[in-house]
Design a protein around this motif. Structure first.
Motif, short mmCIF file in Angstrom:
data_model
loop_
_atom_site.label_atom_id
_atom_site.label_comp_id
_atom_site.label_asym_id
_atom_site.label_seq_id
_atom_site.Cartn_x
_atom_site.Cartn_y
_atom_site.Cartn_z
N VAL A 319 0.83 -1.20 0.00
CA VAL A 319 0.00 0.00 0.00
C VAL A 319 0.87 1.25 0.00
N GLN A 320 1.90 1.25 0.84
CA GLN A 320 2.75 2.44 0.94
C GLN A 320 3.43 2.73 -0.40
N GLN A 321 3.92 1.71 -1.08
CA GLN A 321 4.62 1.92 -2.34
C GLN A 321 3.66 2.35 -3.45
N VAL A 322 2.48 1.76 -3.48
CA VAL A 322 1.49 2.15 -4.48
C VAL A 322 1.09 3.61 -4.29
N GLU A 341 -17.62 -1.24 1.11
CA GLU A 341 -18.03 -2.62 0.84
C GLU A 341 -16.94 -3.65 1.15
N ALA A 342 -16.24 -3.44 2.28
CA ALA A 342 -15.20 -4.38 2.70
C ALA A 342 -15.85 -5.51 3.50
N ASN A 343 -16.77 -6.21 2.84
CA ASN A 343 -17.61 -7.19 3.54
C ASN A 343 -16.84 -8.42 4.00
N SER A 344 -15.66 -8.67 3.43
CA SER A 344 -14.87 -9.84 3.81
C SER A 344 -13.79 -9.48 4.83
N THR A 345 -13.84 -8.25 5.34
CA THR A 345 -12.90 -7.78 6.35
C THR A 345 -13.70 -7.53 7.63
N SER A 346 -13.24 -8.07 8.75
CA SER A 346 -13.96 -7.83 10.01
C SER A 346 -13.87 -6.36 10.38
N ASP A 347 -14.81 -5.90 11.21
CA ASP A 347 -14.79 -4.51 11.64
C ASP A 347 -13.46 -4.15 12.30
N ALA A 348 -12.95 -5.04 13.12
CA ALA A 348 -11.69 -4.78 13.81
C ALA A 348 -10.54 -4.70 12.82
N ASP A 349 -10.51 -5.64 11.86
CA ASP A 349 -9.45 -5.61 10.84
C ASP A 349 -9.55 -4.37 9.97
N TYR A 350 -10.78 -3.96 9.67
CA TYR A 350 -10.99 -2.76 8.86
C TYR A 350 -10.37 -1.54 9.54
N ARG A 351 -10.67 -1.38 10.81
CA ARG A 351 -10.11 -0.24 11.55
C ARG A 351 -8.59 -0.33 11.64
N THR A 352 -8.09 -1.53 11.89
CA THR A 352 -6.63 -1.72 11.95
C THR A 352 -5.98 -1.32 10.64
N PHE A 353 -6.55 -1.79 9.55
CA PHE A 353 -5.99 -1.52 8.23
C PHE A 353 -6.05 -0.02 7.90
N MET A 354 -7.21 0.58 8.05
CA MET A 354 -7.36 1.99 7.69
C MET A 354 -6.52 2.90 8.58
N ASN A 355 -6.44 2.57 9.87
CA ASN A 355 -5.62 3.39 10.76
C ASN A 355 -4.14 3.27 10.39
N ARG A 356 -3.75 2.13 9.85
CA ARG A 356 -2.35 1.93 9.47
C ARG A 356 -2.03 2.65 8.16
N ILE A 357 -2.95 2.64 7.19
CA ILE A 357 -2.60 3.17 5.87
C ILE A 357 -2.88 4.67 5.71
N GLN A 358 -3.81 5.23 6.50
CA GLN A 358 -4.10 6.65 6.30
C GLN A 358 -2.85 7.53 6.45
N PRO A 359 -1.95 7.27 7.41
CA PRO A 359 -0.75 8.10 7.49
C PRO A 359 0.14 8.02 6.25
N PHE A 360 0.06 6.92 5.49
CA PHE A 360 0.85 6.83 4.26
C PHE A 360 0.47 7.97 3.30
N VAL A 361 -0.82 8.32 3.30
CA VAL A 361 -1.29 9.39 2.41
C VAL A 361 -0.67 10.72 2.81
N GLY A 362 -0.72 11.01 4.11
CA GLY A 362 -0.12 12.25 4.61
C GLY A 362 1.38 12.27 4.38
N ASN A 363 2.04 11.13 4.56
CA ASN A 363 3.48 11.05 4.34
C ASN A 363 3.85 11.31 2.89
N ALA A 364 2.90 11.05 1.99
CA ALA A 364 3.12 11.30 0.56
C ALA A 364 2.72 12.72 0.17
#
Length: 536
Positions: A319-322, A341-364
């Motif tokens: 994700v960071q490289q893309v 529509e991340a229906n195959s991702t649990s709510d907890a995993d969704y939050r974990t993932f989004m909280n991890r990747i959002q800073p990549f946007v700011g870093n870019a």
């Protein structure tokens, strides 16, 4: 529009031969006919004051004058000249001036009413001179789009038309309600090449749209080269809905699109949808899957079945490289990271993932934009939530706003251009409802949602999903006439909007679209300006 002006549009036409036979286009008005009314513009201006008895006629020797020392203003002048030369046959040289012109067409970056702000303009038409004044080149460009609509419809033809080229006298002072006025094109379900996207940019810019959101990845296709992950394009981009050849943009092609949009004062917002809608990526790289097994490429239309592997570190490297590569190609402020529509991702995993990747946007160096489900995750500075629901309240959106997010309004039952007009519409879907033109027009972005204050609304976007759309004519048919309706929501003051007046103004656009070769839906709700049964 004044009755007289509409009569002119109804009767002034010529027949031209097209590949399909004879077609009618609006022609230049005869000398005794009234020019297009200042009140006929789409989107409707903030203020239009006609000058009774005053008409400007464009002379064959006219020049287009822009201020000395502003290449961006000169570029707008060149754009206008390129629009007018084919139909008028005039040379229309673009020159620079340090003074105040007394004839021709002047595009000036001084003297505009202070209310016009960063994107508005003031248009003055006298018997001797047409002047567009603005504080920025973007304002000049929007003023040029209004000037264009005040000329006869035949100005849109690409062959010489008879003229004369007249504008009604008066003054327009105009500026947008919202700073974000967007369209979205899904190039993932079906791939559309550079020429199609450029054509769409030309078409939407007429209505003062200033953002094009490109949906660059989904289950069915990955559409942008990423050097660190080359199989995304060569494998993930190799197909589309129905199993066609697919395609992708090289970095040079994407950069060309960004520049073409910028010349029309449109910002490109690229989207990489995550963690769902990712089958094309998962099929390209086995290691992105939790089971290390790449699924087959997907050419159907169901949603919600795919997910990046939230627990694997390589997912975040990916994700960071893309995002870093995409940010480097994109001068605009936003990276859209999807999140719907991340229906195959649990709510907890969704939050974990989004909280991890959002800073990549700011870093870019960019600001996070995502679908409104992003409200489940932590807030990042400046974040924008794009609302696509069909209800008047949404917990995820309310959560996002309460944390400080701004909102772009794209309610699917109002603003989705891929919804059918009626049950008989041959293209499109209907899961969010049928959207005739009046439905697209008759809502207020500021008051549609409860628990979302008007101050949180950044603007409006009209998405075009492409499950059923395979070519430019399909895109045009679904966008016109609804895209101009939504553009008026985004630009014009709510107090100036009225369906009965709008449908007449919209109907007068028909001859322009015909002259441009735009394939549009002739909604029975709209009194389309049409040529007489017999013509010359």
């Amino acid at each position: 529009m004044h009755r007289r002006a509409r009569q002119v549009l109804l009767v002034s036409a010529v027949a031209v031969v097209t590949a399909a036979g004879f077609a009618w286009i609006g022609a230049a008005t005869p000398a005794d006919a009234a020019p297009v009314s200042l009140q006929s513009v789409v989107p409707v201006p903030v203020s239009a004051q006609p000058a009774a008895g005053v008409t400007y006629t464009l002379p064959a020797a006219a020049t287009i004058q822009t201020p000395t020392g502003s290449p961006a203003a000169t570029a707008v002048g060149s754009y206008l000249a390129d629009l007018l030369r084919p139909s008028t046959g005039y040379a229309l040289p673009v020159t620079t001036t340090s003074g105040t012109p007394t004839s021709g067409i002047a595009l000036l970056l001084s003297g505009a009413d202070p209310s016009v702000g960063s994107e508005g303009y003031q248009l003055d038409v006298t018997a001797a001179l047409v002047t567009v004044r603005a504080q920025t080149p973007a304002g000049l460009f929007h003023g040029v789009q209004t000037l264009r609509q005040l000329l006869p419809a035949a100005v849109e033809a690409r062959t010489v038309q008879p003229g004369p080229w007249e504008l009604a006298g008066g003054r327009i002072v105009d500026y947008p309600r919202y700073g974000y006025r967007g369209a979205m094109l899904d190039v993932s379900r079906h791939f559309f090449g550079v020429d199609v996207v450029k054509r769409y940019l030309d078409e939407i810019s007429q209505y003062k749209i200033n953002t094009l959101h490109l949906h660059l990845s989904d289950d069915q296709g990955w559409r942008i080269v990423v050097d660190a992950w080359p199989r995304l394009a060569t494998v993930g981009g190799s197909t589309q809905v129905g199993g066609g050849a697919g395609g992708y943009y090289t970095k040079a092609q994407y950069t060309d699109l960004v520049a073409y949009a910028a010349a029309r004062h449109i910002t490109i917002v690229p989207e990489i949808d995550m963690p769902g809608h990712t089958n094309a990526a998962l099929a390209s790289y086995a290691e992105l899957n939790c089971n290390n097994t790449a699924p087959p490429l997907y050419t159907g239309t169901s949603v919600g079945f795919s997910s990046l592997c939230v627990g694997k570190e390589i997912t975040y490297t990916f994700v960071q490289q893309v995002l870093a590569e995409l940010a480097a190609l994109t001068p605009g402020p936003y990276l859209h990271i999807g999140g719907d529509e991340a229906n195959s991702t649990s709510d907890a995993d969704y939050r974990t993932f989004m909280n991890r990747i959002q800073p990549f946007v700011g870093n870019a160096g960019k600001t996070v934009m995502g679908w409104h489900q992003l409200g489940q995750a932590d807030h990042t500075p400046g974040r924008i939530a794009q609302y696509w629901g069909t209800t008047t309240s949404d917990a995820d959106l309310s959560a996002a706003v309460s944390k400080g997010a701004k909102v772009v309004m794209s309610p699917a039952n109002k603003a989705y251009l891929d919804m059918k007009y009626t049950n008989q519409t041959p293209l499109g879907l209907s899961w969010a409802g049928l959207i005739e033109v009046q439905t697209a027009y008759n809502w207020d972005p500021a008051t549609l949602l409860t628990n979302v204050p008007a101050s949180a609304i950044l603007g409006v976007e009209a998405p075009m999903w492409s499950e059923t759309l395979t070519k430019l004519a399909d895109i045009e048919f679904m966008a016109f006439p609804r895209l101009p309706a939504l553009a008026e929501l985004a630009w014009s003051p709510q107090s100036a909007r009225n369906w009965d007046a709008f449908k007449t103004r919209l109907g007068a656009q028909g001859p322009r679209w015909t002259a441009q070769g735009i394939n549009f839906y002739r909604s029975p709700q709209v009194p389309w300006a049409t040529p007489p049964a017999t013509g010359r």
